[in-house]
Motif scaffolding. Structure first.
Motif, short mmCIF file in Angstrom:
data_model
loop_
_atom_site.label_atom_id
_atom_site.label_comp_id
_atom_site.label_asym_id
_atom_site.label_seq_id
_atom_site.Cartn_x
_atom_site.Cartn_y
_atom_site.Cartn_z
N ARG A 1 -8.86 -23.07 -13.94
CA ARG A 1 -7.84 -23.64 -13.89
C ARG A 1 -8.71 -24.70 -13.13
N ASN A 2 -9.54 -24.21 -12.03
CA ASN A 2 -10.62 -24.98 -11.55
C ASN A 2 -11.64 -26.25 -11.83
N ARG A 3 -11.78 -25.12 -13.35
CA ARG A 3 -13.12 -25.72 -13.58
C ARG A 3 -12.62 -27.20 -14.57
N VAL A 4 -11.21 -26.54 -15.11
CA VAL A 4 -11.11 -27.94 -16.35
C VAL A 4 -10.20 -29.09 -15.65
N PHE A 5 -9.48 -28.93 -14.12
CA PHE A 5 -8.71 -29.29 -12.90
C PHE A 5 -9.49 -30.18 -11.93
N ASP A 6 -9.84 -28.86 -11.54
CA ASP A 6 -11.42 -29.92 -10.56
C ASP A 6 -12.30 -30.13 -10.75
N LEU A 7 -13.34 -29.62 -11.70
CA LEU A 7 -14.00 -29.98 -11.83
C LEU A 7 -14.57 -31.51 -13.10
N ARG A 8 -12.80 -31.28 -13.97
CA ARG A 8 -12.32 -32.15 -15.13
C ARG A 8 -13.79 -31.61 -16.27
N ALA A 9 -13.90 -30.44 -16.55
CA ALA A 9 -14.71 -29.95 -17.71
C ALA A 9 -14.08 -30.42 -19.23
N THR A 10 -14.35 -30.30 -20.04
CA THR A 10 -14.11 -31.06 -21.50
C THR A 10 -15.08 -29.25 -22.16
N THR A 11 -15.94 -28.82 -21.86
CA THR A 11 -16.40 -27.27 -22.52
C THR A 11 -16.19 -26.47 -21.40
N LEU A 12 -16.13 -25.38 -21.74
CA LEU A 12 -16.19 -24.12 -20.62
C LEU A 12 -16.86 -22.87 -21.91
N ALA B 1 -25.66 -37.67 -27.09
CA ALA B 1 -24.40 -37.10 -28.07
C ALA B 1 -24.04 -38.67 -27.31
N GLU B 2 -23.16 -39.01 -29.00
CA GLU B 2 -22.05 -40.04 -29.17
C GLU B 2 -20.73 -40.24 -28.60
N LYS B 3 -20.32 -39.02 -27.69
CA LYS B 3 -18.93 -38.71 -26.64
C LYS B 3 -19.60 -37.90 -25.63
N PRO B 4 -20.68 -38.16 -25.09
CA PRO B 4 -21.23 -36.99 -23.66
C PRO B 4 -19.75 -36.82 -22.73
N GLY B 5 -19.69 -34.91 -23.25
CA GLY B 5 -18.74 -34.49 -21.51
C GLY B 5 -19.68 -34.26 -20.13
N VAL B 6 -18.24 -33.45 -19.96
CA VAL B 6 -18.80 -32.32 -19.39
C VAL B 6 -18.63 -30.76 -19.57
N THR B 7 -19.73 -29.74 -19.44
CA THR B 7 -19.81 -28.58 -19.71
C THR B 7 -19.95 -27.74 -18.95
N VAL B 8 -19.12 -26.63 -18.32
CA VAL B 8 -19.32 -26.12 -17.21
C VAL B 8 -20.35 -24.78 -18.07
N ILE B 9 -20.94 -24.07 -17.18
CA ILE B 9 -22.00 -23.38 -17.77
C ILE B 9 -22.00 -21.62 -16.96
N ASP B 10 -21.25 -20.69 -17.10
CA ASP B 10 -21.04 -19.46 -16.50
C ASP B 10 -22.20 -18.43 -17.12
N TYR B 11 -22.78 -18.55 -15.92
CA TYR B 11 -24.36 -17.30 -16.56
C TYR B 11 -25.13 -16.91 -15.08
N ALA B 12 -25.99 -16.39 -15.46
CA ALA B 12 -26.50 -15.18 -13.91
C ALA B 12 -26.13 -14.85 -13.55
N GLN B 13 -25.01 -13.73 -13.96
CA GLN B 13 -23.86 -13.29 -13.07
C GLN B 13 -24.87 -12.17 -12.18
#
Length: 430
Positions: free
Chosen positions: A332-343, A113-125
């Motif tokens: 809020r936790n995933r965006v501000f603490d984990l610095r995610a760009t994609t959820l 990816a040209e500009k890789p980000g941080v993705t948090v994947i919520d799965y297997a719940q």
């Protein structure tokens, strides 16, 4: 080696060129998608015909006349009101595969990816103290596949398994354990199957007492309050249920050959302390408002019976919090603490409306925006013979462990039949 142009892009380029040649004044997207009628189906002509005030089928026929078949596209036929069914040339498939195989970087011609980000994947719940059934399979495997693909592009991925480990049922379970000590063995002394057997036994026994004994029911309700207020003894027993369930979860995920990291199991309980703050922020910003004692968010485009607005309830009139508050606190936790760009949320389609409202609420609050996005990767629901979703507690589900064990058994029978020179150990390895 340079990246290999995908067949999708090659086909799209040819179609775009033909569309532009047919209607130079209009910009058009071929809107390619996979189809069971051909390799690809393009339905962008319908939108183009609407703009040009033309007959879509006639326009489609004209576009087809401008497409050069041979090297990439073998055949194009007009279908229905103006769809294009496209078949790829065998030569194009072979050459594309050969080019990817020749990539000496091991990346099969797929660029980073040209500009890789941080993705948090919520799965297997899965849920604590509940067996996993066949309905849990897709969230797990879809999420794991998405994560693998994103990792391959250079994205930083963080898994989140939002397990159900909080709620009123734990008051019943914990109170029963307090009155019947020793019913659960320490997690270190049991395997996955024993752990689930223990949890099922305790659940059924506690449920029977809860349904028949009003005094116990009242004690269980008070135990919920103790749990939510952080009572030490109550939390220790709650943790025992969580730990015992994890032993079982890991045994199932091991059969799926999936890595589930302990630090990524972050259940509903993890967001409990942050929910009052979430509610306060939403109310102060004017995103949520009080209605009949509850804190809610209204949406102009989401309406229910009698055309009345359907609100997202952030906080109930009695002060309690539900899934909306938990999910918004998680954002809020995933965006501000984990610095995610994609959820990404790998959750079945029945939750689509819930997530639509949650994401819109987060956007109004500024937690999601053009640079930080959230998506529900919805999939279908596994239904029982009655056409309704499975209910775990009703005992009508196909246990996920049974499904996996049977799959392995059937596969072994196929290998055993076709490869008679293999030892039993080699057959099981296959």
């Amino acid at each position: 080696m340079a990246s290999v142009t995908s067949l999708t892009d090659l086909v799209s380029e040819q179609l775009t060129s033909a569309l532009s040649a047919t209607r130079p004044e209009a910009s058009a997207d071929p809107l390619l998608r996979r189809s069971d009628r051909a390799d690809f189906q393009a339905n962008g002509i319908l939108a183009l015909a609407k703009k040009a005030k033309a007959n879509p089928r006639d326009l489609a026929t004209e576009v087809v006349s401008r497409i050069t078949t041979g090297d990439v596209i073998k055949d194009v036929e007009v279908s229905g009101p103006g769809f294009l069914n496209i078949t790829i040339a065998d030569r194009a498939l072979v050459e594309n595969l050969a080019a990817r195989y020749a990539d000496d970087t091991g990346r099969l011609g797929v660029p980073l990816a040209e500009k890789p980000g941080v993705t948090v994947i919520d799965y297997a719940q899965p849920n604590v103290a509940k067996e996993m059934h066949v309905g849990h399979l897709r969230s797990a495997v879809i999420g794991d596949a998405l994560r693998g693909m994103l990792d391959f592009t250079g994205e930083t991925t963080i898994g989140r398994h939002h397990i159900g480990d909080w709620g009123t049922q734990f008051g019943m379970l914990i109170q029963y354990l307090l009155e019947h000590p020793g019913e659960l063995a320490p997690p270190s002394e049991v395997d996955g199957e024993q752990a689930m057997s223990n949890l099922n036994r305790v659940y059924k026994a506690s449920r029977a007492v809860f349904d028949s004994d009003e005094a116990f029911k009242e004690r269980a309700r008070k135990r919920v309050v103790a749990l939510q207020s952080g009572d030490k003894e109550t939390l220790e027993l709650w943790q025992q249920f969580v730990d015992e369930s994890k032993v079982y979860f890991y045994s199932v995920f091991d059969k799926l050959d999936m890595e589930i990291r302990d630090e990524e199991i972050v259940g509903e309980s993890a967001y409990n302390d942050g929910m009052p703050e979430t509610a306060r922020l939403l109310e102060e910003m004017g995103v949520a408002e009080r209605s009949e004692g509850a804190l809610v968010v209204f949406f102009d485009d989401i309406r229910g019976k009698d055309d009345q607005p359907v609100p997202l309830i952030v906080q109930k009139a009695d002060g309690g919090f539900g899934y909306a508050a938990s999910d918004l606190t998680a954002i809020r936790n995933r965006v501000f603490d984990l610095r995610a760009t994609t959820l990404l949320y790998v959750v079945d389609v029945r939750q689509s409306l819930h997530f639509k409202m949650v994401f819109e609420t987060a956007r109004r609050a500024g937690w999601l925006n053009d640079d930080v996005t959230a998506h529900n990767m919805a999939y279908g629901t596994v239904l029982g013979a009655d056409g309704k979703p499975f209910k775990t507690r009703a005992g009508e589900t196909v246990r996920l462990e049974d499904l996996l064990d049977e799959a392995v058994q059937r596969a072994a029978e196929v290998v055993r039949e076709k490869a008679k020179d293999l030892t039993e150990e080699e057959i099981q390895e296959r």
